[in-house]
Design a protein around this motif. Structure first.
Motif, PDB file in Angstrom:
ATOM      1  N   VAL A 146       0.846  -1.202   0.000  1.00 35.54           N
ATOM      2  CA  VAL A 146       0.000   0.000   0.000  1.00 35.54           C
ATOM      3  C   VAL A 146       0.881   1.251   0.000  1.00 35.54           C
ATOM      4  N   ILE A 147       1.938   1.238   0.788  1.00 40.77           N
ATOM      5  CA  ILE A 147       2.852   2.390   0.827  1.00 40.77           C
ATOM      6  C   ILE A 147       3.483   2.608  -0.542  1.00 40.77           C
ATOM      7  N   LEU A 148       3.882   1.529  -1.207  1.00 46.13           N
ATOM      8  CA  LEU A 148       4.444   1.666  -2.555  1.00 46.13           C
ATOM      9  C   LEU A 148       3.422   2.293  -3.502  1.00 46.13           C
ATOM     10  N   MET A 149       2.157   1.859  -3.382  1.00 45.00           N
ATOM     11  CA  MET A 149       1.104   2.431  -4.229  1.00 45.00           C
ATOM     12  C   MET A 149       0.916   3.923  -3.938  1.00 45.00           C
ATOM     13  N   GLU A 150       0.988   4.287  -2.663  1.00 40.66           N
ATOM     14  CA  GLU A 150       0.867   5.696  -2.294  1.00 40.66           C
ATOM     15  C   GLU A 150       2.004   6.521  -2.899  1.00 40.66           C
TER      16      GLU A 150
ATOM     17  N   GLY B 133       0.736   9.168  -5.373  1.00 40.30           N
ATOM     18  CA  GLY B 133       0.568  10.399  -4.599  1.00 40.30           C
ATOM     19  C   GLY B 133      -0.780  10.457  -3.899  1.00 40.30           C
ATOM     20  N   ARG B 134      -1.479   9.336  -3.847  1.00 40.66           N
ATOM     21  CA  ARG B 134      -2.801   9.277  -3.219  1.00 40.66           C
ATOM     22  C   ARG B 134      -2.730   8.588  -1.867  1.00 40.66           C
ATOM     23  N   LYS B 135      -3.755   8.804  -1.051  1.00 37.61           N
ATOM     24  CA  LYS B 135      -3.866   8.153   0.248  1.00 37.61           C
ATOM     25  C   LYS B 135      -4.490   6.765   0.076  1.00 37.61           C
ATOM     26  N   ALA B 136      -4.235   5.896   1.045  1.00 34.70           N
ATOM     27  CA  ALA B 136      -4.792   4.539   1.006  1.00 34.70           C
ATOM     28  C   ALA B 136      -6.315   4.565   1.003  1.00 34.70           C
ATOM     29  N   LEU B 137      -6.895   5.479   1.738  1.00 35.65           N
ATOM     30  CA  LEU B 137      -8.339   5.655   1.756  1.00 35.65           C
ATOM     31  C   LEU B 137      -8.612   7.139   1.585  1.00 35.65           C
ATOM     32  N   ASP B 138      -9.196   7.498   0.461  1.00 29.94           N
ATOM     33  CA  ASP B 138      -9.465   8.899   0.162  1.00 29.94           C
ATOM     34  C   ASP B 138     -10.966   9.086  -0.029  1.00 29.94           C
ATOM     35  N   GLU B 139     -11.624   9.545   1.014  1.00 27.57           N
ATOM     36  CA  GLU B 139     -13.078   9.681   0.992  1.00 27.57           C
ATOM     37  C   GLU B 139     -13.551  10.831   0.111  1.00 27.57           C
ATOM     38  N   THR B 140     -12.620  11.643  -0.414  1.00 26.51           N
ATOM     39  CA  THR B 140     -12.997  12.714  -1.335  1.00 26.51           C
ATOM     40  C   THR B 140     -13.187  12.181  -2.757  1.00 26.51           C
ATOM     41  N   GLN B 141     -12.741  10.959  -3.000  1.00 24.49           N
ATOM     42  CA  GLN B 141     -12.856  10.334  -4.320  1.00 24.49           C
ATOM     43  C   GLN B 141     -14.217   9.662  -4.469  1.00 24.49           C
ATOM     44  N   PRO B 142     -14.664   9.434  -5.717  1.00 23.58           N
ATOM     45  CA  PRO B 142     -15.891   8.655  -5.916  1.00 23.58           C
ATOM     46  C   PRO B 142     -15.719   7.255  -5.317  1.00 23.58           C
ATOM     47  N   GLU B 143     -16.818   6.606  -4.993  1.00 20.18           N
ATOM     48  CA  GLU B 143     -16.770   5.323  -4.292  1.00 20.18           C
ATOM     49  C   GLU B 143     -15.879   4.288  -4.973  1.00 20.18           C
TER      50      GLU B 143
END
Length: 179
Positions: free
Chosen positions: A19-23, A27-37
C-alpha cells in the motif's frame, strides 16, 4: 474482500508495504473519501489502473518527472506493490523478495537534478549504494571530529534517550498479544 482473522502476520506487513508503494507511485492516500466510491480505496483502484497502460500512466503522481527509465522503474515497483497486496496472504512475497526487487532499482538510481551542488562532495554519477557508502564515511569522519568538541553531545550511546520498557510490556509481540 480480505478475511479478518485477528492474527498479525508478516504477510500483513507485506500488504501494508505494498500500500505504501502504491501511495508513493500515485501520490494518493490509502483511503481517500474525497474520491468517488469506485476510486476511494487505493488498492482496488490501483489494480484497475495497472491493467491498462494508458490509465496506469495517468495514475502516476504528476510531480514525478517521467522519462522512459523512470517509467520502467515505476512499473517494476507497481508490479511489486500488486504482488504485496495480493488478496490471499499465501500469494504475497516475503519481505526479502521486496528488498531484492528494490535493491536492483537502487543500483540504477541517479539524482534527477544533475546540476545541483552536493554539500557532501558526492559524485552525482555514482549509484545510490556508492553514494550511501561515501555519505556514511563522511558522517563517520564528521562525528569523530565533533565528538571531541564539548559543544555537541556524543552520539555513541543513543539508547539512553530511549525510555525503558513499561512494566508488563511483552519482550516480543505475538499474535495472541493483539487479541
Amino acid at each position: 474482500m480480505i478475511a479478518v482473522t485477528g492474527r498479525v502476520t508478516t504477510k500483513v506487513d507485506v500488504f501494508s508495504f505494498g500500500v505504501i508503494l502504491m501511495e508513493l507511485i500515485t501520490g494518493r492516500k490509502a483511503l481517500d473519501e474525497t474520491q468517488p466510491e469506485e476510486s476511494m480505496h487505493l488498492v482496488s483502484w490501483f489494480r484497475r489502473m495497472y491493467l491498462n497502460k494508458d490509465s496506469f500512466r495517468k495514475s502516476i503522481d504528476p510531480t514525478i518527472d517521467l522519462n522512459e527509465e523512470t517509467l520502467t522503474s515505476i512499473h517494476t515497483v507497481a508490479e511489486l506493490a500488486g504482488h504485496c497486496c495480493a488478496r490471499e496472504p499465501y500469494q504475497r512475497p516475503d519481505m526479502g523478495h521486496a528488498v531484492n526487487v528494490l535493491s536492483s532499482l537502487a543500483e540504477l538510481w541517479k539524482p534527477c537534478d544533475q546540476n545541483s551542488e552536493d554539500i557532501y562532495g558526492i559524485d552525482l554519477d555514482m549509484s545510490l549504494p556508492q553514494a550511501l557508502k561515501k555519505w556514511q564515511a563522511y558522517e563517520g569522519r564528521s562525528q569523530m571530529e565533533s565528538s571531541s568538541s564539548s559543544l555537541l553531545p556524543s552520539l555513541d550511546n543513543t539508547q539512553t534517550s530511549i525510555p525503558t520498557r513499561p512494566y508488563g510490556f511483552a519482550e516480543s509481540f505475538t499474535s495472541a498479544d493483539g487479541r
